[in-house]
Write an enzyme that holds these catalytic residues in place. Structure first.
Site, PDB file in Angstrom:
ATOM      1  N   THR A  48       0.714  -0.983  -0.060  1.00 33.55           N
ATOM      2  CA  THR A  48       0.025  -0.025   0.001  1.00 33.55           C
ATOM      3  C   THR A  48       0.910   1.055   0.023  1.00 33.55           C
ATOM      4  O   THR A  48       1.921   1.156   0.577  1.00 33.55           O
ATOM      5  CB  THR A  48      -0.920   0.016   1.340  1.00 33.55           C
ATOM      6  N   ASN A  50       0.595   5.210   1.327  1.00 36.18           N
ATOM      7  CA  ASN A  50      -0.181   5.802   2.627  1.00 36.18           C
ATOM      8  C   ASN A  50      -0.079   7.285   2.265  1.00 36.18           C
ATOM      9  O   ASN A  50       1.080   7.731   2.120  1.00 36.18           O
ATOM     10  CB  ASN A  50       0.646   5.290   3.971  1.00 36.18           C
ATOM     11  N   GLU A 115      -4.860   4.062   2.958  1.00 33.28           N
ATOM     12  CA  GLU A 115      -3.902   3.078   2.371  1.00 33.28           C
ATOM     13  C   GLU A 115      -4.373   2.745   1.273  1.00 33.28           C
ATOM     14  O   GLU A 115      -5.354   2.053   1.166  1.00 33.28           O
ATOM     15  CB  GLU A 115      -3.771   1.894   3.416  1.00 33.28           C
TER      16      GLU A 115
END
Length: 180
Positions: A48, A50, A115
């Protein structure tokens, strides 16, 4: 908080039934990618990108329901980051994404996070680069899970849901390119 069961995944639709983009969408986010909790790639196998906490706490995101969203993301949308000399590569393209916005109850986060899993295999990380995200729809509320395997299974379902939903004419890259 209730936990997920196999039946809840099967009961979910396989594609968003809304044929056109409706309010509050599109939501356009843009900020620098920061290091997160280190769980996406290492623990889940689903990396992910962020957004910073101060960005997540802005009024435009605090009014949104927590849960999973879909749309597109673009890393370094202006071409090259400050001081960068690399040529444009695939990370500068508009790519499909799913985003978790919320508390991640399985991990018992103390702060809301945003995320983004960009559905693409990148050659290198892009911490510190600017990422633009165009949120086009809502998939589901966030949930708690009995196991890591249940969480990963739901994320993979969300990824497939997003890919199918983005194939619809009003959600294609070409249809939303004017939002950039």
């Amino acid at each position: 908080m209730p936990t997920k069961s196999d039946a809840s995944v099967e009961a979910r639709p396989s594609i968003d039934k809304v044929d056109k983009i409706v309010a509050p969408f599109p939501i356009i986010m843009e900020a620098e990618v920061i290091h997160g909790f280190g769980r996406g790639s290492k623990e889940l196998g689903i990396p992910t990108a962020n957004y910073p906490q101060e960005y997540v706490d802005t009024a435009s995101l605090t009014t949104l329901e927590t849960g999973i969203y879909y749309g597109y993301s673009m890393v370094n949308p202006k071409g090259l980051g400050e001081g960068k000399t690399e040529p444009k590569d695939e990370s500068n393209d508009l790519l499909p994404m799913v985003m978790s916005l919320g508390w991640n109850p399985f991990y018992k986060n103390e702060k809301r996070s945003a995320e983004v899993h960009v559905i693409h295999k990148f050659k290198k990380d892009f911490y510190g680069q600017t990422m633009k995200t165009i949120v086009l729809g809502y998939i589901r509320p966030e949930r708690n899970y009995d196991s890591l395997e249940d969480l990963v299974a739901d994320i993979n379902f969300d990824i497939e849901f997003a890919k199918k939903s983005l194939q619809r004419p009003n959600y294609s890259k070409e249809a939303i390119s004017n939002l950039l």
